[in-house]
Motif scaffolding. Structure first.
Motif, mmCIF file in Angstrom:
data_model
loop_
_atom_site.group_PDB
_atom_site.id
_atom_site.type_symbol
_atom_site.label_atom_id
_atom_site.label_comp_id
_atom_site.label_asym_id
_atom_site.label_seq_id
_atom_site.Cartn_x
_atom_site.Cartn_y
_atom_site.Cartn_z
ATOM 1 N N LEU A 61 0.828 -1.211 0.000
ATOM 2 C CA LEU A 61 0.000 0.000 0.000
ATOM 3 C C LEU A 61 0.860 1.258 0.000
ATOM 4 O O LEU A 61 0.596 2.211 -0.732
ATOM 5 N N ILE A 62 1.897 1.265 0.814
ATOM 6 C CA ILE A 62 2.778 2.427 0.897
ATOM 7 C C ILE A 62 3.511 2.629 -0.423
ATOM 8 O O ILE A 62 3.628 3.757 -0.907
ATOM 9 N N ALA A 63 3.977 1.552 -1.035
ATOM 10 C CA ALA A 63 4.659 1.652 -2.331
ATOM 11 C C ALA A 63 3.737 2.210 -3.404
ATOM 12 O O ALA A 63 4.207 2.850 -4.355
ATOM 13 N N ARG A 64 2.440 2.033 -3.243
ATOM 14 C CA ARG A 64 1.456 2.543 -4.210
ATOM 15 C C ARG A 64 0.965 3.939 -3.837
ATOM 16 O O ARG A 64 0.005 4.434 -4.415
ATOM 17 N N GLY A 65 1.611 4.550 -2.843
ATOM 18 C CA GLY A 65 1.318 5.936 -2.501
ATOM 19 C C GLY A 65 0.254 6.148 -1.443
ATOM 20 O O GLY A 65 -0.138 7.281 -1.183
ATOM 21 N N HIS A 66 -0.208 5.087 -0.815
ATOM 22 C CA HIS A 66 -1.227 5.224 0.229
ATOM 23 C C HIS A 66 -0.579 5.460 1.583
ATOM 24 O O HIS A 66 0.513 4.978 1.855
ATOM 25 N N LYS A 67 -1.274 6.213 2.425
ATOM 26 C CA LYS A 67 -0.884 6.354 3.829
ATOM 27 C C LYS A 67 -1.621 5.282 4.604
ATOM 28 O O LYS A 67 -2.747 4.914 4.259
ATOM 29 N N VAL A 68 -0.996 4.759 5.651
ATOM 30 C CA VAL A 68 -1.599 3.698 6.446
ATOM 31 C C VAL A 68 -1.457 4.034 7.927
ATOM 32 O O VAL A 68 -0.398 4.472 8.366
ATOM 33 N N ALA A 69 -2.525 3.815 8.678
ATOM 34 C CA ALA A 69 -2.496 3.947 10.136
ATOM 35 C C ALA A 69 -2.849 2.581 10.723
ATOM 36 O O ALA A 69 -3.624 1.823 10.140
ATOM 37 N N ILE A 70 -2.247 2.274 11.868
ATOM 38 C CA ILE A 70 -2.478 0.995 12.523
ATOM 39 C C ILE A 70 -3.059 1.247 13.906
ATOM 40 O O ILE A 70 -2.545 2.072 14.655
ATOM 41 N N CYS A 71 -4.105 0.507 14.218
ATOM 42 C CA CYS A 71 -4.664 0.516 15.567
ATOM 43 C C CYS A 71 -4.379 -0.860 16.145
ATOM 44 O O CYS A 71 -4.977 -1.859 15.744
ATOM 45 N N GLU A 72 -3.450 -0.913 17.086
ATOM 46 C CA GLU A 72 -2.947 -2.175 17.640
ATOM 47 C C GLU A 72 -3.574 -2.473 18.992
ATOM 48 O O GLU A 72 -3.772 -1.564 19.795
ATOM 49 N N VAL A 84 -10.821 -3.709 24.541
ATOM 50 C CA VAL A 84 -9.379 -3.955 24.677
ATOM 51 C C VAL A 84 -8.639 -2.633 24.458
ATOM 52 O O VAL A 84 -8.922 -1.921 23.498
ATOM 53 N N PRO A 85 -7.691 -2.279 25.332
ATOM 54 C CA PRO A 85 -6.906 -1.058 25.120
ATOM 55 C C PRO A 85 -6.176 -1.120 23.769
ATOM 56 O O PRO A 85 -5.713 -2.183 23.355
ATOM 57 N N ARG A 86 -6.069 0.027 23.103
ATOM 58 C CA ARG A 86 -5.452 0.087 21.775
ATOM 59 C C ARG A 86 -4.519 1.275 21.673
ATOM 60 O O ARG A 86 -4.620 2.227 22.422
ATOM 61 N N ARG A 87 -3.615 1.202 20.700
ATOM 62 C CA ARG A 87 -2.651 2.271 20.436
ATOM 63 C C ARG A 87 -2.642 2.528 18.925
ATOM 64 O O ARG A 87 -2.676 1.606 18.124
ATOM 65 N N TRP A 88 -2.545 3.795 18.532
ATOM 66 C CA TRP A 88 -2.509 4.188 17.125
ATOM 67 C C TRP A 88 -1.077 4.484 16.716
ATOM 68 O O TRP A 88 -0.298 5.011 17.495
ATOM 69 N N SER A 89 -0.758 4.166 15.478
ATOM 70 C CA SER A 89 0.525 4.584 14.915
ATOM 71 C C SER A 89 0.337 4.768 13.419
ATOM 72 O O SER A 89 -0.611 4.265 12.830
ATOM 73 N N ALA A 90 1.266 5.494 12.821
ATOM 74 C CA ALA A 90 1.210 5.751 11.384
ATOM 75 C C ALA A 90 2.409 5.106 10.701
ATOM 76 O O ALA A 90 3.503 5.060 11.265
ATOM 77 N N CYS A 91 2.178 4.597 9.511
ATOM 78 C CA CYS A 91 3.265 4.017 8.700
ATOM 79 C C CYS A 91 3.615 5.026 7.609
ATOM 80 O O CYS A 91 2.772 5.759 7.126
ATOM 81 N N HIS A 92 4.855 5.026 7.229
ATOM 82 C CA HIS A 92 5.303 5.969 6.215
ATOM 83 C C HIS A 92 6.183 5.257 5.205
ATOM 84 O O HIS A 92 6.402 4.047 5.285
ATOM 85 N N ARG A 93 6.679 5.970 4.258
ATOM 86 C CA ARG A 93 7.441 5.375 3.157
ATOM 87 C C ARG A 93 8.655 4.565 3.620
ATOM 88 O O ARG A 93 9.100 3.690 2.923
#
Length: 96
Positions: A61-72, A84-93
């Protein structure tokens, strides 16, 4: 959260995507587009990937130019009462 990002939401052993995120991910990654609450008025498009393979899908997805966020998930759902407790993070290039 990261505006415009596809959200990978951890549910057990899978990362699930919902609504437009699911539609985009299914198109970009060749995933099956399913429906949550199928046939009901509150039907929601969904798609998912196994957590152990998520890195490959994120990289595509990132290689195709999309931004991605993860809720873990931070806790074991079997041991937590309620949400369930969760944490957010962002993925980048840099991941790709």
């Amino acid at each position: 959260m990261l505006p415009g990002a596809i959200l990978f939401f951890r549910l057990g052993d899978f990362y699930e995507m919902f609504n437009e995120d699911a539609v985009t991910a299914s198109r970009e990654l060749g995933l099956t587009l399913d429906q949550r609450n199928k046939g009901e008025p509150d039907e929601v498009p969904m798609a998912g990937v196994p957590h152990h393979a998520a890195h490959n899908y994120l990289a595509k997805l990132i290689a195709r130019g999309h931004k991605v966020a993860i809720c873990e998930q931070l806790g074991d759902p079997a041991k937590c009462k309620g949400i369930v407790p969760r944490r957010w993070s962002a993925c980048h290039r840099g991941l790709a």
